[in-house]
Each structure stands twice: as C-alpha cells, then as structure tokens.
Design an enzyme around this catalytic site. Structure first.
Site, PDB file in Angstrom:
ATOM      1  CE  LYS A  13       8.872 -16.497  89.103  1.00 13.51           C
ATOM      2  NZ  LYS A  13       9.850 -15.414  89.104  1.00 13.51           N
ATOM      3  NE  ARG A  88       6.402 -11.901  85.448  1.00  5.86           N
ATOM      4  CZ  ARG A  88       7.127 -12.995  85.195  1.00  5.86           C
ATOM      5  NH1 ARG A  88       6.544 -14.139  84.992  1.00  5.86           N
ATOM      6  NH2 ARG A  88       8.423 -12.921  85.174  1.00  5.86           N
ATOM      7  NE  ARG A 123      17.405 -16.470  84.273  1.00  7.73           N
ATOM      8  CZ  ARG A 123      16.145 -16.307  84.684  1.00  7.73           C
ATOM      9  NH1 ARG A 123      15.730 -16.876  85.789  1.00  7.73           N
ATOM     10  NH2 ARG A 123      15.338 -15.555  84.015  1.00  7.73           N
ATOM     11  NE  ARG A 156      14.860 -15.392  79.588  1.00  9.02           N
ATOM     12  CZ  ARG A 156      14.096 -15.577  80.669  1.00  9.02           C
ATOM     13  NH1 ARG A 156      14.037 -16.751  81.247  1.00  9.02           N
ATOM     14  NH2 ARG A 156      13.411 -14.581  81.160  1.00  9.02           N
ATOM     15  NE  ARG A 167      13.133 -10.315  83.408  1.00 11.53           N
ATOM     16  CZ  ARG A 167      13.932 -11.380  83.351  1.00 11.53           C
ATOM     17  NH1 ARG A 167      15.176 -11.263  82.922  1.00 11.53           N
ATOM     18  NH2 ARG A 167      13.485 -12.547  83.733  1.00 11.53           N
TER      19      ARG A 167
HETATM   20  P1  ADP Z   1      11.405 -14.520  85.070  1.00 14.89           P
HETATM   21  O1  ADP Z   1      10.534 -15.238  86.041  1.00 14.89           O
HETATM   22  O2  ADP Z   1      12.826 -14.884  85.229  1.00 14.89           O
HETATM   23  O3  ADP Z   1      11.157 -13.050  85.011  1.00 14.89           O
HETATM   24  P2  ADP Z   1       9.846 -15.552  82.873  1.00 14.89           P
HETATM   25  O4  ADP Z   1      10.432 -16.534  81.956  1.00 14.89           O
HETATM   26  O5  ADP Z   1       8.837 -15.985  83.850  1.00 14.89           O
HETATM   27  O6  ADP Z   1      11.101 -14.928  83.602  1.00 14.89           O
HETATM   28  O7  ADP Z   1       9.227 -14.329  82.057  1.00 14.89           O
HETATM   29  C1  ADP Z   1       9.894 -13.685  81.004  1.00 14.89           C
HETATM   30  C2  ADP Z   1       9.038 -12.571  80.431  1.00 14.89           C
HETATM   31  O8  ADP Z   1       7.832 -13.094  79.900  1.00 14.89           O
HETATM   32  C3  ADP Z   1       8.587 -11.526  81.438  1.00 14.89           C
HETATM   33  O9  ADP Z   1       9.565 -10.535  81.658  1.00 14.89           O
HETATM   34  C4  ADP Z   1       7.329 -10.975  80.740  1.00 14.89           C
HETATM   35  O10 ADP Z   1       7.664 -10.090  79.692  1.00 14.89           O
HETATM   36  C5  ADP Z   1       6.737 -12.213  80.124  1.00 14.89           C
HETATM   37  N1  ADP Z   1       5.766 -12.869  81.050  1.00 14.89           N
HETATM   38  C6  ADP Z   1       5.870 -14.109  81.593  1.00 14.89           C
HETATM   39  N2  ADP Z   1       4.825 -14.379  82.388  1.00 14.89           N
HETATM   40  C7  ADP Z   1       4.030 -13.281  82.357  1.00 14.89           C
HETATM   41  C8  ADP Z   1       2.808 -12.920  82.987  1.00 14.89           C
HETATM   42  N3  ADP Z   1       2.168 -13.750  83.835  1.00 14.89           N
HETATM   43  N4  ADP Z   1       2.291 -11.696  82.719  1.00 14.89           N
HETATM   44  C9  ADP Z   1       2.899 -10.838  81.870  1.00 14.89           C
HETATM   45  N5  ADP Z   1       4.057 -11.102  81.256  1.00 14.89           N
HETATM   46  C10 ADP Z   1       4.630 -12.313  81.487  1.00 14.89           C
END
Ligand code: ADP
Ligand code: ZN
Length: 210
Positions: A13, A88, A123, A156, A167
């Site tokens: 994404k 999400r 990554r 990370r 996740r």
């Molecule tokens: P990825 O898309 O690779 O999972 P992100 O960088 O989008 O990674 O998100 C990393 C972390 O940040 C998630 O695992 C969560 O803990 C938190 N996070 C990000 N966006 C949201 C969201 N919309 N709602 C809840 N937690 C979020």
C-alpha cells in the site's frame, strides 16, 4: 480524487500510495507514518500508541480517527487525498462516512499471507526520514543507507516474523470486512499484487482510470 488503499500489511500500500501521490498530485496520508513520527518526537499520543504497534495490534479507534480528522482538515487535502492504512476497522470507516467524506475509489491490493511473511522480512525503513525500502524489490543505491537523506536503514520491530503473523490475524478479523463495507458503496477495485512492483503499479493506475 478521494482514495483509500486497502490490503494486508506488506501488500504494498505504502509504495503504491507514493506513486499515486506523484501521479495525481494529491497527498498520501499514512496513519502508520503519523503514529511513528509521534512516537519519535515523544508526544503523549505516540507513547500511548507504542505498545499496540510493537505488538502488532491496532491502536485504539479514537486515537487514529482524531489523527485523520485533523489531517484531512489541512489545506493540501482539499483536492483529494490517498489514505494508506486508514480506515482499518468498521468503526473507523463509519466515522469517516459520518464526517461527510465521500470516497471515490477503494483499491484493494490482494497478496496471499504466505507471500506477505517472506516479503516483510526484507522490508527496511529509514531511521531518520521514514522512507521505505526492500532488500529485493526496492533496493537503496547504497546498502543500508537512505537514498533521500543518508539515514540508516533499519527493520521495524513490528516487521519481525512473529509480529507479522499477529498483524495478519488482525487484518483478516478487523480490516478485511471493510471490503464488503465499500462494495456496498460500489467503489471497490481489486488489484492482485505482482512479483514486480512496476507491474502492481501498472494495475493500480489502471484501476484508477477505469
Ligand atoms: P502496515 O500497513 O504495513 O501494517 P502501518 O505503517 O500502516 O503498517 O501501521 C503500523 C501500525 O500502526 C499498525 O500495526 C497499527 O498498530 C498502527 N496503525 C496504523 N494505522 C492504524 C489504524 N488506522 N488503526 C489502528 N492502528 C493503526
Ligand atoms: Zn531517509
């Protein structure tokens, strides 16, 4: 254009969001990046979010909904935006609907779980500016060094294999139902993630036109 990118963690994404950002000239907004920045600058919000993020769990809805409301109110969002990593959960999507934002398109990037686990291990992210790289798919010019700012590239904590599995579980339970939510609004286009990033990009850009 008001756009949402949906897909499992590691589906690509963020990479596609950057491409579309350049292509359409609208900002790409990543709640993950905003949370990581808050964490780095040691704000209260960042500290609250840290434990959830490290464990691969979602940060509570009210925190991310607040973040997005503030961000979408900024000037650069008035001609559209790309949401990467938000919504999400169903309550997050409902909050967005209730705020009067009408989404034009949702791109659902599909990648099987097995592939995700392998991909995530490659990554890397710049410690300093947050730019993302991949040991196979998006190599930096010099190993371990950010092309943009010269910062050090690190893995990370939440990209370690056990956390990735957590996740993915959260994704299937909490986020996947959003596909049906947006199908009801008739705005979903599916893109199958390809081996080559450029191929996924071609399909993503086509899904924007169609
Ligand atoms: P990825 O898309 O690779 O999972 P992100 O960088 O989008 O990674 O998100 C990393 C972390 O940040 C998630 O695992 C969560 O803990 C938190 N996070 C990000 N966006 C949201 C969201 N919309 N709602 C809840 N937690 C979020
Ligand atoms: Zn950098």
């Amino acid at each position: 254009m008001k756009l949402i990118l949906l897909g499992a963690p590691g589906a690509g994404k963020g990479t596609q969001a950057e491409v579309i950002c350049k292509h359409l000239g609208i900002p790409a907004i990543s709640t993950g990046n905003i949370l990581r920045e808050a964490l780095k600058s040691g704000t209260e919000m960042g500290l609250k979010a840290k434990a959830f993020m490290d464990a691969g769990q979602l940060v509570p809805d009210e925190i991310v909904i607040g973040i997005i409301k503030d961000r979408l109110a900024e000037e650069d969002c008035k001609n559209g935006f790309i949401l990467d990593g938000f919504p999400r959960t169903i309550p997050q999507a409902e909050a967005l609907d209730a705020s009067g934002v009408v989404i034009d398109r949702v791109i659902d990037i599909e990648v099987p779980d097995e592939k995700i686990v392998t991909r995530m291990s490659g990554r890397r992210v710049c410690e300093k500016c947050g730019a993302t790289y991949h040991l196979l798919y998006k190599k930096p010019k010099a190993e371990g060094v950010c092309d943009i700012c010269g910062g050090t590239l690190i893995q990370r904590k939440d990209d370690h294999p056990d956390t990735v599995k957590a996740r993915l579980e959260v994704y299937h339970k909490e986020t996947e139902p959003l596909i049906a939510h947006y199908k009801k609004q008739g705005v979903v286009k599916r893109v199958d993630g390809q081996e080559e990033v450029a191929d996924t990009t071609r399909l993503t850009l086509a899904a924007l036109e169609a």
